[in-house]
Motif scaffolding. Structure first.
Motif, PDB file in Angstrom:
ATOM      1  N   LYS A   1      14.328 -11.256  13.111  1.00 55.27           N
ATOM      2  CA  LYS A   1      15.250 -10.912  12.595  1.00 55.27           C
ATOM      3  C   LYS A   1      15.211  -9.583  11.842  1.00 55.27           C
ATOM      4  O   LYS A   1      16.305  -8.855  11.519  1.00 55.27           O
ATOM      5  CB  LYS A   1      15.697 -11.780  11.294  1.00 55.27           C
ATOM      6  N   THR A   2      14.013  -9.019  11.937  1.00 61.69           N
ATOM      7  CA  THR A   2      13.834  -7.617  11.344  1.00 61.69           C
ATOM      8  C   THR A   2      14.389  -6.563  12.277  1.00 61.69           C
ATOM      9  O   THR A   2      14.978  -5.399  11.895  1.00 61.69           O
ATOM     10  CB  THR A   2      12.412  -7.319  11.156  1.00 61.69           C
ATOM     11  N   LEU A   3      14.433  -6.888  13.551  1.00 57.75           N
ATOM     12  CA  LEU A   3      15.252  -6.094  14.565  1.00 57.75           C
ATOM     13  C   LEU A   3      16.616  -6.041  14.566  1.00 57.75           C
ATOM     14  O   LEU A   3      17.338  -5.137  14.891  1.00 57.75           O
ATOM     15  CB  LEU A   3      14.773  -6.883  16.024  1.00 57.75           C
ATOM     16  N   TYR A   4      17.414  -7.035  13.526  1.00 54.51           N
ATOM     17  CA  TYR A   4      18.813  -7.044  13.341  1.00 54.51           C
ATOM     18  C   TYR A   4      18.801  -6.561  11.730  1.00 54.51           C
ATOM     19  O   TYR A   4      20.068  -6.693  11.233  1.00 54.51           O
ATOM     20  CB  TYR A   4      19.058  -8.276  13.642  1.00 54.51           C
ATOM     21  N   ARG A   5      17.896  -5.889  11.143  1.00 56.57           N
ATOM     22  CA  ARG A   5      18.190  -5.280   9.906  1.00 56.57           C
ATOM     23  C   ARG A   5      19.262  -4.288   9.891  1.00 56.57           C
ATOM     24  O   ARG A   5      19.063  -3.358  10.823  1.00 56.57           O
ATOM     25  CB  ARG A   5      16.874  -4.821   9.272  1.00 56.57           C
ATOM     26  N   GLY A   6      20.128  -4.332   9.173  1.00 57.37           N
ATOM     27  CA  GLY A   6      21.234  -3.335   9.195  1.00 57.37           C
ATOM     28  C   GLY A   6      22.296  -3.453  10.113  1.00 57.37           C
ATOM     29  O   GLY A   6      23.312  -2.494  10.331  1.00 57.37           O
ATOM     30  N   VAL A   7      22.566  -4.628  10.861  1.00 58.68           N
ATOM     31  CA  VAL A   7      23.244  -4.761  11.876  1.00 58.68           C
ATOM     32  C   VAL A   7      24.855  -4.463  11.697  1.00 58.68           C
ATOM     33  O   VAL A   7      25.496  -4.067  12.667  1.00 58.68           O
ATOM     34  CB  VAL A   7      22.889  -6.123  12.848  1.00 58.68           C
ATOM     35  N   SER A   8      24.966  -4.776  10.535  1.00 55.59           N
ATOM     36  CA  SER A   8      26.400  -4.878  10.216  1.00 55.59           C
ATOM     37  C   SER A   8      26.868  -3.039   9.941  1.00 55.59           C
ATOM     38  O   SER A   8      27.943  -2.743  10.460  1.00 55.59           O
ATOM     39  CB  SER A   8      26.755  -5.453   8.621  1.00 55.59           C
TER      40      SER A   8
ATOM     41  N   VAL B   1       4.738  -5.475  17.058  1.00 58.26           N
ATOM     42  CA  VAL B   1       4.067  -5.528  15.903  1.00 58.26           C
ATOM     43  C   VAL B   1       5.263  -5.789  14.423  1.00 58.26           C
ATOM     44  O   VAL B   1       4.898  -6.637  14.015  1.00 58.26           O
ATOM     45  CB  VAL B   1       3.567  -4.197  15.378  1.00 58.26           C
ATOM     46  N   ILE B   2       6.500  -5.133  14.908  1.00 56.43           N
ATOM     47  CA  ILE B   2       7.476  -5.759  13.893  1.00 56.43           C
ATOM     48  C   ILE B   2       7.609  -7.122  13.932  1.00 56.43           C
ATOM     49  O   ILE B   2       7.972  -7.696  12.957  1.00 56.43           O
ATOM     50  CB  ILE B   2       8.624  -4.760  14.216  1.00 56.43           C
TER      51      ILE B   2
ATOM     52  N   LEU C   1      -7.841  11.015  17.112  1.00 58.44           N
ATOM     53  CA  LEU C   1      -8.422  10.289  16.191  1.00 58.44           C
ATOM     54  C   LEU C   1      -7.322   9.704  15.133  1.00 58.44           C
ATOM     55  O   LEU C   1      -7.499   8.930  14.140  1.00 58.44           O
ATOM     56  CB  LEU C   1      -9.455  10.729  15.256  1.00 58.44           C
ATOM     57  N   ASP C   2      -6.269  10.413  15.100  1.00 60.95           N
ATOM     58  CA  ASP C   2      -4.971  10.042  14.462  1.00 60.95           C
ATOM     59  C   ASP C   2      -4.292   9.062  14.900  1.00 60.95           C
ATOM     60  O   ASP C   2      -3.250   9.072  15.632  1.00 60.95           O
ATOM     61  CB  ASP C   2      -3.946  11.456  13.844  1.00 60.95           C
ATOM     62  N   ILE C   3      -4.704   7.647  14.828  1.00 58.85           N
ATOM     63  CA  ILE C   3      -3.980   6.622  15.493  1.00 58.85           C
ATOM     64  C   ILE C   3      -2.882   5.954  14.538  1.00 58.85           C
ATOM     65  O   ILE C   3      -3.304   5.531  13.336  1.00 58.85           O
ATOM     66  CB  ILE C   3      -5.035   5.605  15.701  1.00 58.85           C
ATOM     67  N   PRO C   4      -1.765   6.209  14.965  1.00 60.17           N
ATOM     68  CA  PRO C   4      -0.609   5.624  14.142  1.00 60.17           C
ATOM     69  C   PRO C   4      -0.370   3.956  14.324  1.00 60.17           C
ATOM     70  O   PRO C   4      -1.168   3.457  15.203  1.00 60.17           O
ATOM     71  CB  PRO C   4       0.674   6.146  15.257  1.00 60.17           C
ATOM     72  N   LYS C   5       0.298   3.412  13.414  1.00 62.25           N
ATOM     73  CA  LYS C   5       0.384   1.826  13.532  1.00 62.25           C
ATOM     74  C   LYS C   5       1.107   1.468  14.560  1.00 62.25           C
ATOM     75  O   LYS C   5       0.898   0.620  15.246  1.00 62.25           O
ATOM     76  CB  LYS C   5       1.231   1.477  12.217  1.00 62.25           C
ATOM     77  N   TYR C   6       2.210   2.218  15.087  1.00 70.99           N
ATOM     78  CA  TYR C   6       2.955   2.081  16.333  1.00 70.99           C
ATOM     79  C   TYR C   6       2.696   2.847  17.633  1.00 70.99           C
ATOM     80  O   TYR C   6       2.920   4.073  17.397  1.00 70.99           O
ATOM     81  CB  TYR C   6       4.292   1.982  15.941  1.00 70.99           C
ATOM     82  N   ARG C   7       2.214   2.521  18.471  1.00 68.98           N
ATOM     83  CA  ARG C   7       1.539   3.212  19.431  1.00 68.98           C
ATOM     84  C   ARG C   7       2.890   3.916  20.447  1.00 68.98           C
ATOM     85  O   ARG C   7       2.797   4.866  20.999  1.00 68.98           O
ATOM     86  CB  ARG C   7       0.438   2.637  20.385  1.00 68.98           C
ATOM     87  N   ASN C   8       3.531   2.820  20.646  1.00 74.51           N
ATOM     88  CA  ASN C   8       4.713   2.995  21.611  1.00 74.51           C
ATOM     89  C   ASN C   8       5.794   2.150  21.273  1.00 74.51           C
ATOM     90  O   ASN C   8       5.690   1.073  20.530  1.00 74.51           O
ATOM     91  CB  ASN C   8       4.446   3.206  23.236  1.00 74.51           C
ATOM     92  N   ALA C   9       6.853   2.372  21.896  1.00 74.96           N
ATOM     93  CA  ALA C   9       8.175   1.266  21.820  1.00 74.96           C
ATOM     94  C   ALA C   9       7.886  -0.212  21.818  1.00 74.96           C
ATOM     95  O   ALA C   9       8.131  -0.766  21.101  1.00 74.96           O
ATOM     96  CB  ALA C   9       9.163   1.742  22.552  1.00 74.96           C
ATOM     97  N   PRO C  10       7.159  -0.535  23.102  1.00 74.35           N
ATOM     98  CA  PRO C  10       6.987  -1.885  23.249  1.00 74.35           C
ATOM     99  C   PRO C  10       5.793  -2.576  22.099  1.00 74.35           C
ATOM    100  O   PRO C  10       6.106  -3.689  21.633  1.00 74.35           O
ATOM    101  CB  PRO C  10       6.346  -2.131  24.412  1.00 74.35           C
ATOM    102  N   HIS C  11       5.030  -1.721  21.910  1.00 75.58           N
ATOM    103  CA  HIS C  11       4.060  -2.022  20.910  1.00 75.58           C
ATOM    104  C   HIS C  11       4.460  -2.150  19.387  1.00 75.58           C
ATOM    105  O   HIS C  11       4.222  -3.024  18.842  1.00 75.58           O
ATOM    106  CB  HIS C  11       2.787  -1.204  20.744  1.00 75.58           C
ATOM    107  N   ALA C  12       5.358  -1.192  19.179  1.00 70.48           N
ATOM    108  CA  ALA C  12       6.141  -1.340  17.980  1.00 70.48           C
ATOM    109  C   ALA C  12       7.248  -2.435  17.525  1.00 70.48           C
ATOM    110  O   ALA C  12       7.161  -3.201  16.715  1.00 70.48           O
ATOM    111  CB  ALA C  12       7.154  -0.181  17.733  1.00 70.48           C
ATOM    112  N   ALA C  13       7.642  -2.848  18.707  1.00 67.74           N
ATOM    113  CA  ALA C  13       8.667  -4.053  18.638  1.00 67.74           C
ATOM    114  C   ALA C  13       7.644  -5.389  18.697  1.00 67.74           C
ATOM    115  O   ALA C  13       8.351  -6.161  17.804  1.00 67.74           O
ATOM    116  CB  ALA C  13       9.334  -4.193  20.141  1.00 67.74           C
TER     117      ALA C  13
END
Length: 318
Positions: free
Chosen positions: A171-178, A163-164, A149-161
């Protein structure tokens, strides 16, 4: 001419380095991911008037509250990314290195370092940063994998990507790229330089190109431990930056400086080195595994190393 000075043959080596590096990365992730989860939790811990939990206590708390499998949160993102990452790391390193040989076939220490820096930047931009944004979001979730019943916001890696990107933009996937590029550049510059120079010394000492697996592991352990020490503040700030879910109009550099100043102001200079113990414990054995598997697979793929056979053992059992 010894292996330390002879320019190696590069024809056909690209695919070999790619496959050997990818296989090495897979083994490294499976062996060392729990240490990375502990490191991320330590870096994300915010001062609350109590003494921050150490490495062991952080790991125990995760297991007690969220089950042992929670130590492998974000593993999917790592496995998806680490095979191309390691493949790119070794193939690009060998490519940059091949461009820097002197006419007599030798290569200097500074050129080896530059090849490592180039490999680190290449892997950071193409693979590492998006992978780490997803991984950190998954690792930062405090939920028990034992409670359905404790369902997280991100279920797995593909789902997290998904949702993000949907909620915050690609561009969020490249946050902190430097920061990631700077960290990977220093990591791999130090890593490959120390590894190659110790390896050359031992090859000369033993008068052979092929070193025992245990020596390769020891070299990887030493070289892997030195990288994190050179860039721990970058890694801590990067983790805080990539964990944030809100959009900002501030430039990346402004946010990096702000996070760094906030950390030092609220928690002191030591906060920049949060998670350094598990990071070294994660990276050092990880590099030991990586270089050992890489050297073995490279030998197998090039035909220099025979694949171990079980037939002799079966005969003995018979």
């Amino acid at each position: 001419m010894s292996s330390a000075t002879q320019k190696p043959q590069t024809k056909g080596r690209g695919i070999t380095d790619l496959v050997a590096g990818g296989t090495a990365g897979l083994f490294e992730a499976l062996c060392c991911h729990p240490l990375d989860t502990v490191k991320v939790r330590m870096q994300l811990y915010r001062k609350s008037g109590q003494k921050p939990p150490g490495f062991l206590k952080t790991g125990i708390n995760i297991v007690q509250k969220e089950t042992f499998l929670s130590l492998y949160k974000g593993l999917g993102a790592v496995v998806i990314g680490i095979v191309p990452k390691m493949g790119l790391r070794f193939s690009s390193y060998e490519f940059y290195r091949s461009l820097l040989y002197a006419p007599d076939g030798s290569i200097s220490t500074s050129s080896t370092f530059l090849a490592g820096v180039g490999a680190g930047i290449t892997e950071a931009v193409l693979v590492v940063n998006p992978m780490e944004v997803v991984k950190i979001r998954l690792q930062a979730q405090h939920h028990s994998m034992a409670d359905p019943l404790d369902i997280p916001k991100y279920r797995n890696a593909p789902h997290a990507a998904y949702v993000i990107v949907k909620e915050e933009g690609f561009k969020t996937l490249y946050r902190g790229v430097s920061l990631t590029a700077a960290r990977q550049a220093t990591n791999q510059g130090v890593n490959f330089t120390v590894y190659s120079k110790i390896k050359e010394y031992l090859q000369g000492y033993h008068q052979t190109d092929v070193l025992p697996a245990w020596e390769t592991s020891c070299i990887g352990l030493i070289s892997g431990a030195l990288g994190p020490l050179s860039n721990a503040p970058l890694d801590t700030i990067k983790t805080r930056l990539q964990k944030t879910t809100y959009a900002s109009n501030e430039s990346g550099m402004v946010r990096i400086v702000k996070i760094g100043k906030q950390l030092v102001h609220e928690e002191g200079m030591a906060a920049l080195y949060k998670g350094i113990t598990p990071r070294i414990m994660r990276v050092a054995p990880g590099q030991a595994v990586t270089f050992t598997v890489y050297e073995f697979m490279k030998g197998v793929l090039s035909g220099d190393t025979p694949i171990p056979s079980l037939t002799s053992g079966n005969k003995k059992l018979d």
